[in-house]
Design a protein around this motif. Sequence first.
Motif, PDB file in Angstrom:
ATOM      1  N   UNK A  21     -15.882  37.739  25.304  1.00 37.45           N
ATOM      2  CA  UNK A  21     -15.012  36.593  24.945  1.00 37.45           C
ATOM      3  C   UNK A  21     -14.180  37.646  24.007  1.00 37.45           C
ATOM      4  N   UNK A  22     -12.639  37.110  23.690  1.00 38.90           N
ATOM      5  CA  UNK A  22     -11.855  37.927  22.999  1.00 38.90           C
ATOM      6  C   UNK A  22     -11.398  36.983  21.901  1.00 38.90           C
ATOM      7  N   UNK A  23     -11.584  37.100  20.780  1.00 38.13           N
ATOM      8  CA  UNK A  23     -11.315  36.025  19.352  1.00 38.13           C
ATOM      9  C   UNK A  23     -10.010  36.944  18.760  1.00 38.13           C
ATOM     10  N   UNK A  24      -9.090  36.005  18.686  1.00 38.81           N
ATOM     11  CA  UNK A  24      -7.769  36.457  18.098  1.00 38.81           C
ATOM     12  C   UNK A  24      -7.308  35.523  16.687  1.00 38.81           C
ATOM     13  N   UNK A  70      -6.964  41.039  16.957  1.00 42.11           N
ATOM     14  CA  UNK A  70      -8.006  40.932  17.344  1.00 42.11           C
ATOM     15  C   UNK A  70      -9.156  40.730  16.072  1.00 42.11           C
ATOM     16  N   UNK A  71      -9.996  39.483  16.298  1.00 43.37           N
ATOM     17  CA  UNK A  71     -10.715  39.449  15.181  1.00 43.37           C
ATOM     18  C   UNK A  71     -12.161  39.928  15.759  1.00 43.37           C
ATOM     19  N   UNK A  72     -12.787  39.513  16.654  1.00 46.18           N
ATOM     20  CA  UNK A  72     -14.111  39.948  17.157  1.00 46.18           C
ATOM     21  C   UNK A  72     -14.165  39.802  18.445  1.00 46.18           C
ATOM     22  N   UNK A  73     -15.191  40.288  19.094  1.00 47.90           N
ATOM     23  CA  UNK A  73     -15.595  40.269  20.523  1.00 47.90           C
ATOM     24  C   UNK A  73     -17.072  39.461  20.323  1.00 47.90           C
TER      25      UNK A  73
END
Length: 170
Positions: free
Chosen positions: A126-129, A135-138
Amino acid sequence: MQKTPTFEDLFRDCRRTAVHLETRDAYMKSDPAFIDWAAGKPLDPVERWAGWHALVTEATSRGVEVRRARIVSTPIGEYIRFEHEVTEALNIAAGEQVRWLTRRAATDIALPGNDFWLFDSRLVLVNHFDGEGENLELELSEAPDLAKLCETAFEAVWQRATPHAEFRPL
């Protein structure tokens, strides 16, 4: 203790499929490639993203089906115009299949709340933006229910979406 796999590890360990759903209208506008493109500077996508191109080429050459679906607002914004322009040289040339779906045509598709990569129908990255597309975190998940949700959503989008060669951005 088991080491958390990197994105590259996940891609290299993938055996059958790697699918990616993108739902945002802009990503990482701080990316120097986007900044250069927006300024009108010449851009060689393969040179700029050589690592990505090599990773996808390696996967597709061993039989992994790599597909990317993008849900976009229309008329498209500057960032999506940039993505569309580099897709042929970067993604398609490496063996990736790319399709585009207008947001209006996706209204009745149940979608996860975040972009994701799904590897071999079982591992979800999951890609968190943030609100600006940075990009914040995976987040890696092996939850079967999440994998099924992502697979179902991706396939619904894929079936409706227009192949890159036929998509004409407005």
